[in-house]
Scaffold this motif. Structure first.
Motif, PDB file in Angstrom:
ATOM      1  N   ARG A   9       6.125  -1.729  -0.584  1.00 22.73           N
ATOM      2  CA  ARG A   9       5.184  -2.196  -1.608  1.00 22.73           C
ATOM      3  C   ARG A   9       5.773  -3.394  -2.350  1.00 22.73           C
ATOM      4  O   ARG A   9       5.090  -4.396  -2.595  1.00 22.73           O
ATOM      5  CB  ARG A   9       4.867  -1.058  -2.592  1.00 22.73           C
ATOM      6  CG  ARG A   9       3.892  -1.491  -3.713  1.00 22.73           C
ATOM      7  CD  ARG A   9       3.589  -0.362  -4.676  1.00 22.73           C
ATOM      8  NE  ARG A   9       2.828   0.709  -4.023  1.00 22.73           N
ATOM      9  CZ  ARG A   9       3.337   1.888  -3.678  1.00 22.73           C
ATOM     10  NH1 ARG A   9       4.625   2.141  -3.918  1.00 22.73           N
ATOM     11  NH2 ARG A   9       2.597   2.799  -3.095  1.00 22.73           N
ATOM     12  N   THR A  10       7.065  -3.279  -2.702  1.00 26.55           N
ATOM     13  CA  THR A  10       7.744  -4.388  -3.378  1.00 26.55           C
ATOM     14  C   THR A  10       7.698  -5.652  -2.523  1.00 26.55           C
ATOM     15  O   THR A  10       7.407  -6.748  -3.011  1.00 26.55           O
ATOM     16  CB  THR A  10       9.206  -4.006  -3.668  1.00 26.55           C
ATOM     17  OG1 THR A  10       9.242  -2.855  -4.508  1.00 26.55           O
ATOM     18  CG2 THR A  10       9.947  -5.150  -4.347  1.00 26.55           C
ATOM     19  N   ALA A  11       7.967  -5.488  -1.230  1.00 26.53           N
ATOM     20  CA  ALA A  11       7.964  -6.632  -0.326  1.00 26.53           C
ATOM     21  C   ALA A  11       6.568  -7.219  -0.170  1.00 26.53           C
ATOM     22  O   ALA A  11       6.387  -8.446  -0.219  1.00 26.53           O
ATOM     23  CB  ALA A  11       8.515  -6.212   1.034  1.00 26.53           C
ATOM     24  N   PHE A  12       5.574  -6.363   0.019  1.00 26.36           N
ATOM     25  CA  PHE A  12       4.209  -6.856   0.214  1.00 26.36           C
ATOM     26  C   PHE A  12       3.693  -7.573  -1.028  1.00 26.36           C
ATOM     27  O   PHE A  12       3.032  -8.607  -0.932  1.00 26.36           O
ATOM     28  CB  PHE A  12       3.286  -5.694   0.580  1.00 26.36           C
ATOM     29  CG  PHE A  12       3.582  -5.067   1.918  1.00 26.36           C
ATOM     30  CD1 PHE A  12       4.163  -5.808   2.943  1.00 26.36           C
ATOM     31  CD2 PHE A  12       3.301  -3.732   2.165  1.00 26.36           C
ATOM     32  CE1 PHE A  12       4.441  -5.241   4.172  1.00 26.36           C
ATOM     33  CE2 PHE A  12       3.580  -3.147   3.384  1.00 26.36           C
ATOM     34  CZ  PHE A  12       4.155  -3.900   4.395  1.00 26.36           C
ATOM     35  N   VAL A  33       2.535   2.482   6.413  1.00 31.97           N
ATOM     36  CA  VAL A  33       3.057   1.187   5.972  1.00 31.97           C
ATOM     37  C   VAL A  33       1.993   0.107   6.140  1.00 31.97           C
ATOM     38  O   VAL A  33       1.803  -0.740   5.261  1.00 31.97           O
ATOM     39  CB  VAL A  33       4.332   0.814   6.756  1.00 31.97           C
ATOM     40  CG1 VAL A  33       4.755  -0.623   6.465  1.00 31.97           C
ATOM     41  CG2 VAL A  33       5.465   1.771   6.414  1.00 31.97           C
ATOM     42  N   LEU A  34       1.265   0.146   7.239  1.00 35.44           N
ATOM     43  CA  LEU A  34       0.194  -0.823   7.466  1.00 35.44           C
ATOM     44  C   LEU A  34      -0.908  -0.665   6.430  1.00 35.44           C
ATOM     45  O   LEU A  34      -1.405  -1.658   5.869  1.00 35.44           O
ATOM     46  CB  LEU A  34      -0.384  -0.644   8.870  1.00 35.44           C
ATOM     47  CG  LEU A  34      -1.556  -1.559   9.243  1.00 35.44           C
ATOM     48  CD1 LEU A  34      -1.156  -3.025   9.138  1.00 35.44           C
ATOM     49  CD2 LEU A  34      -2.057  -1.236  10.653  1.00 35.44           C
ATOM     50  N   GLN A  35      -1.287   0.564   6.133  1.00 37.72           N
ATOM     51  CA  GLN A  35      -2.317   0.810   5.133  1.00 37.72           C
ATOM     52  C   GLN A  35      -1.861   0.347   3.758  1.00 37.72           C
ATOM     53  O   GLN A  35      -2.657  -0.199   2.984  1.00 37.72           O
ATOM     54  CB  GLN A  35      -2.664   2.307   5.093  1.00 37.72           C
ATOM     55  CG  GLN A  35      -3.760   2.674   4.103  1.00 37.72           C
ATOM     56  CD  GLN A  35      -5.072   1.953   4.384  1.00 37.72           C
ATOM     57  OE1 GLN A  35      -5.405   1.680   5.540  1.00 37.72           O
ATOM     58  NE2 GLN A  35      -5.821   1.634   3.341  1.00 37.72           N
ATOM     59  N   LEU A  36      -0.576   0.523   3.473  1.00 38.59           N
ATOM     60  CA  LEU A  36      -0.032   0.072   2.192  1.00 38.59           C
ATOM     61  C   LEU A  36      -0.162  -1.440   2.065  1.00 38.59           C
ATOM     62  O   LEU A  36      -0.509  -1.948   0.995  1.00 38.59           O
ATOM     63  CB  LEU A  36       1.438   0.496   2.088  1.00 38.59           C
ATOM     64  CG  LEU A  36       2.165   0.123   0.801  1.00 38.59           C
ATOM     65  CD1 LEU A  36       1.586   0.885  -0.393  1.00 38.59           C
ATOM     66  CD2 LEU A  36       3.664   0.419   0.921  1.00 38.59           C
ATOM     67  N   TRP A  37       0.092  -2.170   3.155  1.00 40.38           N
ATOM     68  CA  TRP A  37      -0.076  -3.624   3.120  1.00 40.38           C
ATOM     69  C   TRP A  37      -1.533  -3.976   2.817  1.00 40.38           C
ATOM     70  O   TRP A  37      -1.805  -4.886   2.022  1.00 40.38           O
ATOM     71  CB  TRP A  37       0.350  -4.228   4.457  1.00 40.38           C
ATOM     72  CG  TRP A  37       0.100  -5.711   4.524  1.00 40.38           C
ATOM     73  CD1 TRP A  37       0.908  -6.695   4.073  1.00 40.38           C
ATOM     74  CD2 TRP A  37      -1.065  -6.359   5.055  1.00 40.38           C
ATOM     75  NE1 TRP A  37       0.336  -7.929   4.286  1.00 40.38           N
ATOM     76  CE2 TRP A  37      -0.875  -7.744   4.883  1.00 40.38           C
ATOM     77  CE3 TRP A  37      -2.237  -5.896   5.649  1.00 40.38           C
ATOM     78  CZ2 TRP A  37      -1.821  -8.677   5.302  1.00 40.38           C
ATOM     79  CZ3 TRP A  37      -3.171  -6.818   6.075  1.00 40.38           C
ATOM     80  CH2 TRP A  37      -2.967  -8.194   5.902  1.00 40.38           C
ATOM     81  N   THR A  59      -2.117  -3.517  -0.923  1.00 42.25           N
ATOM     82  CA  THR A  59      -1.315  -4.195  -1.949  1.00 42.25           C
ATOM     83  C   THR A  59      -1.093  -5.683  -1.722  1.00 42.25           C
ATOM     84  O   THR A  59      -0.815  -6.406  -2.682  1.00 42.25           O
ATOM     85  CB  THR A  59       0.076  -3.526  -2.063  1.00 42.25           C
ATOM     86  OG1 THR A  59       0.740  -3.607  -0.789  1.00 42.25           O
ATOM     87  CG2 THR A  59      -0.045  -2.061  -2.471  1.00 42.25           C
ATOM     88  N   ALA A  60      -1.185  -6.161  -0.509  1.00 40.87           N
ATOM     89  CA  ALA A  60      -0.853  -7.570  -0.237  1.00 40.87           C
ATOM     90  C   ALA A  60      -1.801  -8.493  -0.991  1.00 40.87           C
ATOM     91  O   ALA A  60      -3.027  -8.376  -0.860  1.00 40.87           O
ATOM     92  CB  ALA A  60      -0.915  -7.845   1.250  1.00 40.87           C
TER      93      ALA A  60
END
Length: 612
Positions: A392-395, A428-432, A435-436
């Motif tokens: 999340r931090t990275a995205f 992880v894909l759904q998180l992007w 949040t992206a």
């Protein structure tokens, strides 16, 4: 360069591998040198020149008066063919002199799949393969590196093994060699004396006997040989040698940059990780010293990239202040800074902001297992929440590419754990997607799996490797449950992992298999262009040995392990206890939170303490 070499180089790929003459290479006056060392890396120039250990030992030995250390790398197939056709022996890259004229030939062993190249290089040098066939007229053949923690498969070919960190013991061995030559010692007298130096294992001084079932009955030391050889460590790592003036390659290599080693060891205790156990205890360098070394190394080489090196760089306590100190110089001088070995449980916003000063390359995390139960079993000490928080931090910071590394075939793994990898990638894909801030470029999640290889001196050294068929079944299961155009899946070849497992935990009898396979053409087995499992299987059959006996068989607590005469300093009873905790899926806190009592701190001088 003579006409023969000129003609050869015009016919081979990447001739710069073989010419030497690079900036900062060390060339000495032969008349002022009494000891010559060939530092040999049994793989290509591009791989060997990327090895920090090679750079350290090269610089260290060349600072010794009267000693000249040269580099030797494995010639690629086209170059080897030309050398054999023209009768050109293996030579030192700095002088062009035949390796057979040197005093010491030292191999760096980082990967079992390079063993066939060790034999090939000995043969190219015109040396007898087996140490029993060499005498005082031949170079002393030594070997060190991670693979030396099980020296037995190579034991008949190597005069002595150096265990652990080589900065100090290498100097002691060279001093002993010079004394032996001055006083006219026999080769055996030299080896007996070398065995008294802590950290040096002389295989010819140990007799191996076997049980009727093929397991090792005993490894018996001869009179004068130590019962146990324990690795050497650098006590004051902060002040240890660092190669500021490093060689600048004339051709592209894998890691073409300044490498700053921030600390040695690892606080984590992952139960599968040989390096994590073998490099204990943790010892760090001062951030101010690292800044000075990094700047000096860039100035001396002209490199425009610097990387921080360790088993887990984000565990270095003053990492952010170190980055600030480096970036203060790097940014105005247009030198990029990269931070590999990031952990999913401590990738902070502060660290991310510092990385943004450099470039937004893809981030890599290694959860290793798909479920929390299995991550606890292997003592990874990373949760799904840790991974999601870091992603999340990275995205949010603008990253859109993440690589996730896992292993298949870990002890206690079930199909549920395999499917957990697919589930984690999808999350992880759904998180992007959630949040992206900018989704125009899309997202790329890369999942990679390797086949678990049990290693000596780890909590899983007694475990079997899953069969090739079982590994591929799990690969298929994962692939069929991870079908999304934004998720790419790559898996490692199980055949090389199988052979790696054989030699990783093999005994001295494998030397015959190794020689038989080499005589049938085995070399560069880490490279798909050369690797041929069927050739190896024929060699096993010819020698009457079953590779599954080594790779796919569980060991009992009572079995004598081939590497039982060498020690990393970590107690065997501690490793067995960690194995039992793995089957209970119980974690062991990292060394920073609580000393686990593994025994490695006993390697430190009295009064000193582990950095963590």
């Amino acid at each position: 360069m003579d006409q023969t070499m000129e003609g050869i180089l015009s016919r081979v790929e990447k001739p710069a591998r073989y010419t030497g003459g690079e900036y900062n290479a060390v060339v000495k006056d032969r008349k002022k040198v009494d000891t010559r060392v060939a530092l040999c890396f049994p793989d290509t120039y591009e791989i060997g020149m990327s090895n920090l250990g090679v750079r350290i030992l090269y610089g260290l030995m060349n600072e010794l008066p009267g000693v000249w250390c040269e580099r030797v790398f494995a010639p690629w197939g086209d170059m080897e063919e030309e050398m054999r056709r023209e009768g050109l022996p293996l030579y030192g890259l700095e002088s062009g002199d035949p390796v057979s004229d040197f005093d010491i030939l030292g191999f760096s062993l980082g990967y079992e799949m390079a063993y066939s190249n060790v034999l090939n290089l000995l043969d190219l040098a015109g040396l007898p393969l087996r140490s029993a066939d060499r005498d005082e007229s031949h170079p002393l053949v030594i070997a060190g590196g991670t693979c030396a923690y099980n020296p037995e498969p190579l034991a008949p070919f190597i005069d002595l093994f150096s265990l652990g960190e080589g900065e100090e013991v290498t100097v002691e061995l060279i001093q002993l060699y010079r004394k032996a030559r001055r006083e006219g010692w026999s080769r055996r007298d030299l080896l007996l004396a070398a065995a008294q130096i802590p950290g040096l294992y002389v295989p010819s001084l140990y007799e191996v006997t076997y049980q009727p079932d093929g397991t090792v009955a005993a490894v018996t030391p001869e009179p004068g040989a130590p019962e146990l050889v324990t690795k050497r460590i650098v006590q004051d790592f902060d002040k240890s040698y660092f190669p500021v003036k490093t060689i600048v390659p004339s051709t592209e290599i894998v890691h073409d940059r300044v490498m700053l080693e921030v600390f040695r060891g690892c606080i984590r205790g992952c139960r599968f990780c040989q390096a994590g156990y073998a490099y204990r205890p943790v010892r760090s360098r001062d951030p101010k010293r690292l800044v000075e070394q990094g700047i000096a190394a860039c100035k001396a080489s002209g490199y425009q990239e610097m990387t921080l090196s360790s088993l887990s760089t984000s565990d270095y306590r003053p990492l952010e202040s170190l980055c600030d100190g480096l970036l203060e110089w790097c940014e105005p001088n247009k030198v990029s800074l990269s931070l590999p070995s990031l952990r999913a449980d401590n990738f902070s916003m502060g660290l991310m902001q510092r990385l943004q000063h450099v470039r937004k390359s893809g981030l890599t995390f290694a959860p290793e297992a798909g479920t929390q139960r299995l991550r606890d079993a292997i003592n990874k000490n990373v949760t799904e929440e840790d991974l999601m928080t870091s992603c999340r931090t990275a995205f949010l910071g603008g990253w859109n590419s993440v690589k996730l590394y896992f292993m298949l075939g870990l002890p206690t793994e079930t199909d549920e754990d395999v499917l957990g990898i697919a589930d984690l990638a999808k999350k992880v894909l759904q998180l992007w997607r959630e949040t992206a801030p900018d989704k125009r470029r899309g997202c790329r999640i890369t999942v990679s799996t390797a086949c678990f290889v049990p290693k000596p001196h780890t909590a899983f050294q007694w475990e079997p490797q899953v069969t090739r068929e079982e590994y591929l079944r799990r690969v298929k299961l994962l692939r069929e449950n991870m079908r999304d155009k934004s998720i790419a899946y790559h898996w490692h070849d199980p055949d090389t992992s199988f052979l790696e497992a054989v030699f990783s935990r093999g005994d001295r009898r494998l030397a015959d298999v190794l020689e038989a396979a080499w005589r049938e053409g085995a070399k560069f087995d880490a490279w798909s262009e050369y690797f041929d499992l069927e050739r190896w299987m024929r060699a096993f059959e010819a020698c009457g040995l079953d590779p599954a006996f080594y790779a796919n068989r569980a060991r009992s607590r009572e079995e004598v392990l081939p590497w039982s005469r060498v020690s990393t300093g970590v107690r065997t009873d501690f490793l067995w206890r960690e194995r039992e905790l793995a089957y209970a899926a119980v974690i062991t806190p990292d060394c920073r939170k609580q000393c686990t009592g593994c025994g490695a701190n006993c390697l430190l001088e009295k009064g000193r303490a582990c950095d963590e």
